[in-house]
Design a protein around this motif. Structure first.
Motif, PDB file in Angstrom:
ATOM      1  N   VAL A  27      18.328  16.818   3.323  1.00  0.00           N
ATOM      2  CA  VAL A  27      19.123  15.981   4.226  1.00  0.00           C
ATOM      3  C   VAL A  27      18.604  14.558   4.143  1.00  0.00           C
ATOM      4  CG1 VAL A  27      19.723  15.595   6.631  1.00  0.00           C
ATOM      5  CG2 VAL A  27      19.359  17.897   5.839  1.00  0.00           C
ATOM      6  N   PHE A  28      19.516  13.590   4.027  1.00  0.00           N
ATOM      7  CA  PHE A  28      19.098  12.186   3.997  1.00  0.00           C
ATOM      8  C   PHE A  28      19.671  11.456   5.203  1.00  0.00           C
ATOM      9  CE2 PHE A  28      18.484  13.453  -0.320  1.00  0.00           C
ATOM     10  CZ  PHE A  28      17.378  12.721  -0.724  1.00  0.00           C
ATOM     11  N   ALA A  29      18.876  10.563   5.784  1.00  0.00           N
ATOM     12  CA  ALA A  29      19.385   9.766   6.905  1.00  0.00           C
ATOM     13  C   ALA A  29      18.810   8.364   6.784  1.00  0.00           C
ATOM     14  CB  ALA A  29      18.975  10.396   8.229  1.00  0.00           C
ATOM     15  N   GLY A  30      19.611   7.365   7.173  1.00  0.00           N
ATOM     16  CA  GLY A  30      19.114   5.991   7.176  1.00  0.00           C
ATOM     17  C   GLY A  30      18.285   5.767   8.441  1.00  0.00           C
ATOM     18  N   MET A  31      17.179   5.036   8.308  1.00  0.00           N
ATOM     19  CA  MET A  31      16.351   4.728   9.486  1.00  0.00           C
ATOM     20  C   MET A  31      16.132   3.215   9.524  1.00  0.00           C
ATOM     21  SD  MET A  31      12.625   6.262  10.491  1.00  0.00           S
ATOM     22  CE  MET A  31      13.130   7.832  11.134  1.00  0.00           C
ATOM     23  N   TYR A  32      16.479   2.616  10.655  1.00  0.00           N
ATOM     24  CA  TYR A  32      16.379   1.157  10.783  1.00  0.00           C
ATOM     25  C   TYR A  32      15.655   0.804  12.076  1.00  0.00           C
ATOM     26  CZ  TYR A  32      20.120   1.401   7.336  1.00  0.00           C
ATOM     27  OH  TYR A  32      20.849   1.702   6.220  1.00  0.00           O
ATOM     28  N   PRO A  33      14.851  -0.282  12.060  1.00  0.00           N
ATOM     29  CA  PRO A  33      14.236  -0.713  13.324  1.00  0.00           C
ATOM     30  C   PRO A  33      15.314  -1.264  14.257  1.00  0.00           C
ATOM     31  CG  PRO A  33      13.716  -2.252  11.547  1.00  0.00           C
ATOM     32  CD  PRO A  33      14.470  -1.136  10.923  1.00  0.00           C
ATOM     33  N   ILE A  34      15.165  -1.033  15.565  1.00  0.00           N
ATOM     34  CA  ILE A  34      16.161  -1.534  16.519  1.00  0.00           C
ATOM     35  C   ILE A  34      16.155  -3.064  16.504  1.00  0.00           C
ATOM     36  CG2 ILE A  34      16.560  -1.772  19.022  1.00  0.00           C
ATOM     37  CD1 ILE A  34      16.216   1.225  19.220  1.00  0.00           C
ATOM     38  N   ASP A  35      14.965  -3.651  16.308  1.00  0.00           N
ATOM     39  CA  ASP A  35      14.855  -5.099  16.202  1.00  0.00           C
ATOM     40  C   ASP A  35      14.160  -5.409  14.871  1.00  0.00           C
ATOM     41  OD1 ASP A  35      14.506  -7.738  16.472  1.00  0.00           O
ATOM     42  OD2 ASP A  35      13.454  -7.694  18.393  1.00  0.00           O
ATOM     43  N   GLN A  36      14.718  -6.319  14.071  1.00  0.00           N
ATOM     44  CA  GLN A  36      14.148  -6.574  12.730  1.00  0.00           C
ATOM     45  C   GLN A  36      12.705  -7.085  12.773  1.00  0.00           C
ATOM     46  OE1 GLN A  36      15.061  -6.074   9.386  1.00  0.00           O
ATOM     47  NE2 GLN A  36      16.477  -4.676  10.357  1.00  0.00           N
ATOM     48  N   SER A  37      12.287  -7.664  13.915  1.00  0.00           N
ATOM     49  CA  SER A  37      10.900  -8.153  14.001  1.00  0.00           C
ATOM     50  C   SER A  37       9.905  -6.983  14.004  1.00  0.00           C
ATOM     51  CB  SER A  37      10.707  -9.004  15.259  1.00  0.00           C
ATOM     52  OG  SER A  37      10.984  -8.204  16.395  1.00  0.00           O
ATOM     53  N   GLU A  38      10.410  -5.765  14.268  1.00  0.00           N
ATOM     54  CA  GLU A  38       9.543  -4.581  14.289  1.00  0.00           C
ATOM     55  C   GLU A  38       9.372  -3.978  12.900  1.00  0.00           C
ATOM     56  OE1 GLU A  38       8.149  -2.753  17.114  1.00  0.00           O
ATOM     57  OE2 GLU A  38       8.356  -4.795  17.849  1.00  0.00           O
ATOM     58  N   TYR A  39       9.988  -4.580  11.875  1.00  0.00           N
ATOM     59  CA  TYR A  39      10.055  -3.952  10.540  1.00  0.00           C
ATOM     60  C   TYR A  39       8.672  -3.567  10.003  1.00  0.00           C
ATOM     61  CZ  TYR A  39      11.177  -3.290   5.601  1.00  0.00           C
ATOM     62  OH  TYR A  39      11.302  -2.760   4.344  1.00  0.00           O
ATOM     63  N   ASN A  40       7.710  -4.518  10.057  1.00  0.00           N
ATOM     64  CA  ASN A  40       6.400  -4.243   9.456  1.00  0.00           C
ATOM     65  C   ASN A  40       5.636  -3.153  10.200  1.00  0.00           C
ATOM     66  OD1 ASN A  40       6.778  -5.965   7.384  1.00  0.00           O
ATOM     67  ND2 ASN A  40       5.836  -7.731   8.391  1.00  0.00           N
ATOM     68  N   ASN A  41       5.740  -3.160  11.543  1.00  0.00           N
ATOM     69  CA  ASN A  41       5.060  -2.106  12.319  1.00  0.00           C
ATOM     70  C   ASN A  41       5.624  -0.738  11.964  1.00  0.00           C
ATOM     71  OD1 ASN A  41       3.968  -4.269  13.521  1.00  0.00           O
ATOM     72  ND2 ASN A  41       4.967  -4.043  15.500  1.00  0.00           N
ATOM     73  N   LEU A  42       6.967  -0.703  11.853  1.00  0.00           N
ATOM     74  CA  LEU A  42       7.617   0.574  11.550  1.00  0.00           C
ATOM     75  C   LEU A  42       7.238   1.031  10.135  1.00  0.00           C
ATOM     76  CD1 LEU A  42       9.573   2.743  12.499  1.00  0.00           C
ATOM     77  CD2 LEU A  42      11.452   1.395  11.633  1.00  0.00           C
ATOM     78  N   LYS A  43       7.105   0.064   9.224  1.00  0.00           N
ATOM     79  CA  LYS A  43       6.754   0.408   7.842  1.00  0.00           C
ATOM     80  C   LYS A  43       5.391   1.102   7.799  1.00  0.00           C
ATOM     81  CE  LYS A  43       6.092  -1.648   3.308  1.00  0.00           C
ATOM     82  NZ  LYS A  43       5.755  -2.847   2.573  1.00  0.00           N
ATOM     83  N   SER A  44       4.399   0.538   8.516  1.00  0.00           N
ATOM     84  CA  SER A  44       3.065   1.163   8.461  1.00  0.00           C
ATOM     85  C   SER A  44       3.070   2.509   9.182  1.00  0.00           C
ATOM     86  CB  SER A  44       1.994   0.231   9.033  1.00  0.00           C
ATOM     87  OG  SER A  44       2.125   0.155  10.419  1.00  0.00           O
ATOM     88  N   ALA A  45       3.883   2.640  10.261  1.00  0.00           N
ATOM     89  CA  ALA A  45       3.968   3.922  10.977  1.00  0.00           C
ATOM     90  C   ALA A  45       4.553   4.996  10.061  1.00  0.00           C
ATOM     91  CB  ALA A  45       4.826   3.769  12.219  1.00  0.00           C
ATOM     92  N   ILE A  46       5.617   4.634   9.309  1.00  0.00           N
ATOM     93  CA  ILE A  46       6.242   5.620   8.414  1.00  0.00           C
ATOM     94  C   ILE A  46       5.273   6.017   7.302  1.00  0.00           C
ATOM     95  CG2 ILE A  46       8.065   5.911   6.666  1.00  0.00           C
ATOM     96  CD1 ILE A  46       9.956   4.411   8.489  1.00  0.00           C
ATOM     97  N   GLU A  47       4.506   5.040   6.787  1.00  0.00           N
ATOM     98  CA  GLU A  47       3.550   5.356   5.712  1.00  0.00           C
ATOM     99  C   GLU A  47       2.488   6.335   6.190  1.00  0.00           C
ATOM    100  OE1 GLU A  47       2.066   1.632   4.321  1.00  0.00           O
ATOM    101  OE2 GLU A  47       3.748   1.312   2.947  1.00  0.00           O
ATOM    102  N   LYS A  48       1.973   6.108   7.417  1.00  0.00           N
ATOM    103  CA  LYS A  48       0.922   7.009   7.924  1.00  0.00           C
ATOM    104  C   LYS A  48       1.473   8.401   8.200  1.00  0.00           C
ATOM    105  CE  LYS A  48      -1.841   3.292   9.781  1.00  0.00           C
ATOM    106  NZ  LYS A  48      -1.904   2.375  10.904  1.00  0.00           N
ATOM    107  N   LEU A  49       2.709   8.449   8.727  1.00  0.00           N
ATOM    108  CA  LEU A  49       3.298   9.759   9.037  1.00  0.00           C
ATOM    109  C   LEU A  49       3.634  10.530   7.765  1.00  0.00           C
ATOM    110  CD1 LEU A  49       5.893  10.072  11.911  1.00  0.00           C
ATOM    111  CD2 LEU A  49       4.013  11.556  11.345  1.00  0.00           C
ATOM    112  N   THR A  50       4.064   9.828   6.710  1.00  0.00           N
ATOM    113  CA  THR A  50       4.401  10.554   5.477  1.00  0.00           C
ATOM    114  C   THR A  50       3.144  11.109   4.828  1.00  0.00           C
ATOM    115  OG1 THR A  50       4.528   8.407   4.418  1.00  0.00           O
ATOM    116  CG2 THR A  50       6.593   9.522   4.802  1.00  0.00           C
ATOM    117  N   LEU A  51       1.980  10.548   5.136  1.00  0.00           N
ATOM    118  CA  LEU A  51       0.744  11.156   4.617  1.00  0.00           C
ATOM    119  C   LEU A  51       0.520  12.504   5.299  1.00  0.00           C
ATOM    120  CD1 LEU A  51      -1.904  10.940   2.986  1.00  0.00           C
ATOM    121  CD2 LEU A  51      -2.957  10.260   5.097  1.00  0.00           C
ATOM    122  N   ASN A  52       0.754  12.541   6.622  1.00  0.00           N
ATOM    123  CA  ASN A  52       0.585  13.800   7.355  1.00  0.00           C
ATOM    124  C   ASN A  52       1.682  14.794   7.005  1.00  0.00           C
ATOM    125  OD1 ASN A  52      -1.548  12.669   8.603  1.00  0.00           O
ATOM    126  ND2 ASN A  52      -0.514  12.230  10.527  1.00  0.00           N
TER     127      ASN A  52
END
Length: 610
Positions: free
Chosen positions: A298-323
């Motif tokens: 299953v594929f889904a698009g994931m976007y930050p609600i506010d674009q200023s959150e992009y970098n925080n969300l990027k590091s959160a996704i990277e850490k979660l994909t390790l787990n």
């Protein structure tokens, strides 16, 4: 750890259908061996994540080492508690690679269910010893004899090998531990050979870096050793080794046959590749075969609600994909929602759990688009093949769906689904499957009143709400499991949504030709409720190519221009209405409709109005 020779080590996992009592059995085994103190608070001790506690399900496989005295010898038992839900099958198959045997837990009330069958075959293919355990014999409707017959019929295991227990009350738990020692073989390893360790899981700690869970197949690893990763060819120094019981306990060394953890200063998310082999510096070994990588369903698009959150969300996704290494990530961007990612998951529950973990563990709130499945298209001309560099292209994002003129055929993913249900619901379930374009493959009676149905389903038909419909049709009794069955040819079309004639890229969907009309109508109705009214009419249309298949209209706000006319000639009224109509027409030409973000979120969210 040197006190335990290989013949005194047993590595085993617990597998079962959802909610058959795996984690409760794990709690009792931990208590019995004195690994954790006996208290009333011991409920699912190994389910450490908040999402697991809230939902009452296991999402991540957890390891614990137990020490047990039997026949005058002290044994080291490594237990791996695995998830039961079909979406986390990948966790189960990885965990089994570190085991020599499994406990197959079956509910005495429910009997064999779909996931029980799937997990049994996973263990059977891995050639592990299987010990059937019938749990919940304390329930008043429990019927262990019936379940024994089912086990004999389905799995060909004699009924005298079954152990009847109640994990909740602790009945017969001793027998389980004895069976583990007697029936499961010790690992076939050698401590004299150079180190060969398999990374079967990993977690990320922001202070210590990557913590890798390893199963040692050969040799010894100790603190201070220099080790090399076969995948990255990078060298690390081991800072800490130890066992999990169930919390981390440092030891000086780990020996072949044992399961533990190791921290070696891996800082980057990609360094601890699951299925990687670790060996000592200057003593290279043949790498272990590793795992087939998980295929996202299953594929889904994931976007930050506010674009200023992009970098925080990027590091959160990277850490979660390790787990959670079974999530795939592609960069993506959209006109309305900005920069984001397209993530691949193993199923819907997997997607929901990932989203919930992002919110709880990293305080990240995101927009998730409607889930889609990966389609394929076979290109028609040599020129196109040269342009795309392959004959068959995979389409993850519906907006990139190629036109019919470029393609000889479209392919959609199919799965082989197994449904186990009481026989009185068979008719309703067959009707539901036919409505989802399924093809029946097999039908077997497990006992007098339980049926196993096998169907070939198109994946996009079951991905969103099939499981919910199945549960409500069968009063919660039917169980469902599926496995990948490749691709088949399908009559697919790309459906655009137009607002006053302009297509909206985010709402493009790929649908089967037969189902295009109802799906288009539903999206148009949903948009009509969410788009704010303007001073001119807005036409919302669903189109396939140039053919319109559904339409809704958002009515304009109107000023009553006749309010000042009381009496008088009709031509005066007509003149005013005509002037108003011309104004609306002019406004419609220059007026531009922007779909507000919250309208997107409401339309793209899955809604139960199927």
């Amino acid at each position: 750890m040197s006190k335990f020779p290989v013949e005194n080590v047993r590595n085993f996992g617990i597998i079962a259908h959802v909610d058959h009592g795996k984690s409760t059995l794990a709690d009792r085994l931990l208590e019995m061996t004195g690994t954790i103190a006996k208290t009333d608070h011991n409920k699912q001790v190994l389910d450490k994540l908040q999402v697991e506690r809230e939902r009452g399900i296991t999402v991540k496989a957890q390891t614990a080492s137990l020490f047990y005295n039997y026949g005058g010898k002290l044994y080291l038992l490594n237990l791996i508690d695995t998830p039961g839900h079909v979406d986390f099958n990948y966790e189960v198959s990885r965990s089994l690679s570190a085991c020599q045997g499994v406990l197959l837990v079956i509910d005495a009330n429910e009997g064999i269910q779909a996931q029980t069958v799937a997990n049994f075959f996973l263990a059977f293919e891995a050639q592990l010893s299987i010990i059937p355990i019938i749990n919940k014999i304390d329930l008043k409707n429990a019927d262990p004899e019936r379940v024994e017959k089912q086990i004999e019929k389905m799995f060909d295991i004699p009924s005298d090998e079954c152990i009847k227990i109640s994990a909740k009350l602790g009945t017969n738990i001793e027998r389980v531990l004895q069976a583990v020692i007697e029936r499961i073989a010790p690992p076939k390893v050698s401590r004299e050979n150079p180190l060969k360790a398999l990374v079967f899981d990993s977690t990320f700690d922001q202070y210590r870096g990557v913590i890798a869970n390893v199963a040692l197949f050969d040799g010894v690893v100790s603190k201070g050793d220099k080790i090399v990763s076969a995948h990255k060819q990078k060298t690390y120094e081991v800072n800490e080794v130890g066992i999990l019981s169930p919390d981390e306990q440092q030891t000086q060394k780990l020996y072949a046959g044992q399961v533990g953890y190791l921290i070696a200063g891996m800082k980057d998310v990609t360094e601890a590749q699951i299925g990687d082999t670790l060996y000592l510096h200057k003593q290279p070994v043949e790498p272990l075969p590793g795992f087939k990588s998980a295929r996202p369903m299953v594929f889904a698009g994931m976007y930050p609600i506010d674009q200023s959150e992009y970098n925080n969300l990027k590091s959160a996704i990277e850490k979660l994909t390790l787990n959670d290494s079974s999530v795939t990530v592609h960069r993506d961007s959209s006109l309305a929602l900005g920069a984001g990612w397209r993530l691949g998951f193993l199923g819907l529950l997997h997607m929901e759990v990932f989203n919930q973990r992002l919110e709880q563990e990293y305080n990240a709130s995101v927009i998730l688009t409607t889930p889609t499945v990966p389609y394929k298209a076979v290109l028609s001309s040599a020129k196109l093949v040269k342009e795309y560099r392959e004959k068959e292209i995979t389409i993850i994002n519906p907006a990139q769906f190629p036109d019919k003129s470029k393609v000889t055929e479209y392919l959609e993913p199919v799965v082989l689904g197994t449904i186990i249900t009481p026989d009185e619901y068979t008719g309703k379930i067959m009707t539901l499957c036919l409505a989802r374009r399924a093809v029946q493959k097999n039908m077997v009676f497990i006992d007098q009143n339980r049926v196993m149905l096998e169907y070939l389903f198109p994946l996009n038909e079951i991905v969103v709400d099939f499981y919910d419909s199945l549960k409500s049709l069968s009063s919660g009794y039917a169980s469902f499991d599926y496995e990948d069955a490749g691709y088949q040819t399908a009559d697919l079309v790309k459906m655009d949504i137009l607002l006053n004639g302009n297509p909206v890229e985010e709402l493009v969907t790929i649908v089967h030709k037969e189902k295009a009309h109802p799906i288009g109508k539903r999206i148009c109705e949903r948009l009509k409720d969410t788009i704010p009214r303007q001073l001119f009419d807005i036409a919302i249309q669903a189109a396939i190519g140039s053919k319109i298949i559904a339409r809704e209209t958002v009515k304009a706000y109107k000023k009553n221009v006749l309010a000042k006319c009381y009496g008088g000639d009709i031509t005066r009224k007509m003149k005013l209405l005509k002037r108003q109509a011309e104004g609306k027409k002019r406004m419609r030409k220059v007026g531009n409709i922007e779909v507000p973000k919250d309208a997107f979120i409401r339309v793209l969210k899955r809604q139960p109005d199927k």
